[in-house]
Write an enzyme that holds these catalytic residues in place. Structure first.
Site, mmCIF file in Angstrom:
data_model
loop_
_atom_site.group_PDB
_atom_site.id
_atom_site.type_symbol
_atom_site.label_atom_id
_atom_site.label_comp_id
_atom_site.label_asym_id
_atom_site.label_seq_id
_atom_site.Cartn_x
_atom_site.Cartn_y
_atom_site.Cartn_z
ATOM 1 N N GLY A 1 0.821 -1.214 0.000
ATOM 2 C CA GLY A 1 0.000 0.000 0.000
ATOM 3 C C GLY A 1 0.846 1.252 0.000
ATOM 4 O O GLY A 1 2.050 1.196 -0.243
ATOM 5 N N ASN A 2 0.215 2.386 0.253
ATOM 6 C CA ASN A 2 0.959 3.646 0.331
ATOM 7 C C ASN A 2 0.305 4.560 1.367
ATOM 8 O O ASN A 2 -0.703 4.195 1.980
ATOM 9 C CB ASN A 2 1.041 4.312 -1.046
ATOM 10 C CG ASN A 2 -0.334 4.641 -1.589
ATOM 11 O OD1 ASN A 2 -1.051 5.463 -1.036
ATOM 12 N ND2 ASN A 2 -0.720 3.971 -2.669
ATOM 13 N N ARG A 3 0.865 5.747 1.532
ATOM 14 C CA ARG A 3 0.458 6.616 2.657
ATOM 15 C C ARG A 3 -0.763 7.485 2.377
ATOM 16 O O ARG A 3 -1.134 8.293 3.228
ATOM 17 C CB ARG A 3 1.637 7.507 3.043
ATOM 18 C CG ARG A 3 2.757 6.750 3.737
ATOM 19 C CD ARG A 3 3.986 7.638 3.873
ATOM 20 N NE ARG A 3 3.635 8.982 4.293
ATOM 21 C CZ ARG A 3 4.292 10.085 3.935
ATOM 22 N NH1 ARG A 3 5.331 10.003 3.141
ATOM 23 N NH2 ARG A 3 3.908 11.264 4.370
#
Ligand code: PMT
Length: 413
Positions: free
Chosen positions: A215-217
């Protein structure tokens, strides 16, 4: 405004009528009566200053429930959240310079200002004040801020004022205010009325196994701000989001998790959309195989082979017919150069480049700064502003791009 809206759309809708303290408060009595006559459920909220001009009893007698004047002391311990959450629309008539300023600054020191911050419903303000106050740069800047956030404004009229002199600043007629309220509810008011906007928000999650993901932020704040402001400006908004964040009343939410799900949701709605804004941080890679059971630590470090996800925005660019296509670019170096390359590669009308290496912009925080790069050659940099304000600035550019197409359609009708 597209014609005079039918007042029938007020029937059964919950309207908070905020009255602030100016001589024009007496006209709010007529606004209240007209809203009730149109079938709205009207909850009056009067400021302490309004009570110097008009009586609580008058509004209680005319409205659908007793007027409220204070955050404290009633049977309901949190009246502002109840009123704000239940409202379909908040109308402030008259809206004084003080109330306008507090709303723009986010100050909540009485029931009306707290209700304004506790709502996701559209807000319509009808300012009224003396000409000098109306023309003061502070008032005009506050008004600009509110307009950018999607607040609807019924401009004051020119005419005789309380002091006997004449000028701009007189409260619009109750008839005009109620018509504008109906227009907001009917979606026929606002510069994006009649425009279908598709927004994506949040980071996609690409599963490795049933409990882990790549995933990412991205928090979704930027995409949700765009959806909220577009809706406040009258657009019909669909928000494809990976987050559980709330959205403004009327926004259609399509929850998704992976890039594949986001692609399906976006492509199926693309033909009907007039504008697409891809604010989501879509994972570029995903695990090629998803383990059916949780990978066990004891089995050693797993080898996760990645494959590319579909590039949704590039796919939209290939299939573009009439849509205004907007991307975001999260960059850490050569920001303009890299973002400009994406405008060409993905056939975009506009890209908003974010330098995500700075701590106060980009992922997760409430503020952002964008370099707006358009296919026309226009390049503009915004200051560091709230994500809501950046959304307003981006939508200003989009509105400009829609103008020729809207004029063409109107001519055809
Ligand atoms: O969500 P927040 O915490 O508020 O943070 C906001 C944000 C930083 C995520 C947002 O402002 C932002 O920059 N979003 C785009 C992030 C990104 O994915 O940038 P990119 O340069 O990798 O992609 C360029 C564009 O292509 C983006 O519009 C992206 O949605 C799109 N894309 C990317 C990959 C892919 N497979 N499909 C896509 O459609």
């Amino acid at each position: 405004m597209a014609g005079t809206p039918d007042l029938a759309c007020l029937a059964g809708r919950r309207v908070v009528l905020g009255v602030s303290g100016g001589i024009a408060a007496y006209k709010a009595v007529e606004v209240c009566r007209r809203l009730v006559d149109a079938g709205a459920f009207v909850s009056p909220v009067l400021t302490q200053d309004a009570l110097r001009f008009v009586g609580e009893v008058t509004f209680s007698a005319l409205a659908s429930e007793p007027a409220r004047t204070s955050l404290f002391g009633g049977s309901d311990p949190i009246p502002h959240t109840r009123l704000g959450q239940a409202a379909d629309l908040i109308v402030i008539a008259p809206c004084t310079a003080k109330t306008l300023g507090k709303y723009a600054a986010g100050i909540s020191d009485d029931l009306l200002s707290a209700t304004l911050l506790a709502t996701r419903a559209p807000v319509l303000i009808a300012p009224a004040m003396h000409t000098e106050m109306w023309e003061h740069p502070a008032v005009q800047e506050n008004l600009q801020t509110l307009r950018r956030r999607g607040v609807h404004v019924v401009d004051p009229e020119s005419g005789r004022l309380a002091g006997g002199d004449s000028g701009e600043g007189r409260l619009a007629s109750p008839e005009a205010i109620v018509a504008a309220a109906a227009g907001v509810l009917a979606g026929s008011l606002g510069e994006l009325a009649g425009v279908r906007v598709l927004v994506t928000a949040g980071g996609t999650r690409e599963p490795i196994d049933p409990v882990r993901f790549v995933g990412n932020r991205s928090s979704g704040k930027m995409g949700h701000a765009l959806a909220d402001v577009a809706a406040a400006r009258g657009a019909a908004v669909t928000l494809v989001t990976t987050t559980g964040l709330p959205a403004a009343a009327g926004v259609e939410i399509v929850p998704v998790a992976t890039a594949e799900e986001m692609a399906d949701a976006v492509f199926s709605r693309y033909p009907e959309a007039d504008v697409v804004v891809m604010a989501a941080a879509v994972a570029d890679f995903r695990p090629k195989a998803v383990a059916p059971e949780k990978l066990k630590k004891q089995a050693g470090v797993p080898e996760v082979v990645l494959e590319p996800t579909p590039d949704i925005l590039a796919g939209l660019g290939e299939r573009k017919t009439h849509q205004v296509l907007v991307g975001f670019a999260a960059e850490t170096e050569h920001v303009v150069e890299h973002a400009r390359a994406k405008v060409e590669a993905k056939n975009l009308d506009l890209i908003v480049a974010n330098d995500v290496s700075a701590p106060d912009q980009g992922f997760e925080v409430d503020t952002n700064r964008g370099i707006l790069i358009e296919s026309s050659g226009f390049v503009g940099e915004t200051p560091l502003v709230s994500k809501v304000e950046l959304a307003g600035l981006v939508l200003d550019r989009i509105t400009g791009m829609l103008a020729p197409e809207r004029a063409r359609r109107e001519e055809q009708q």
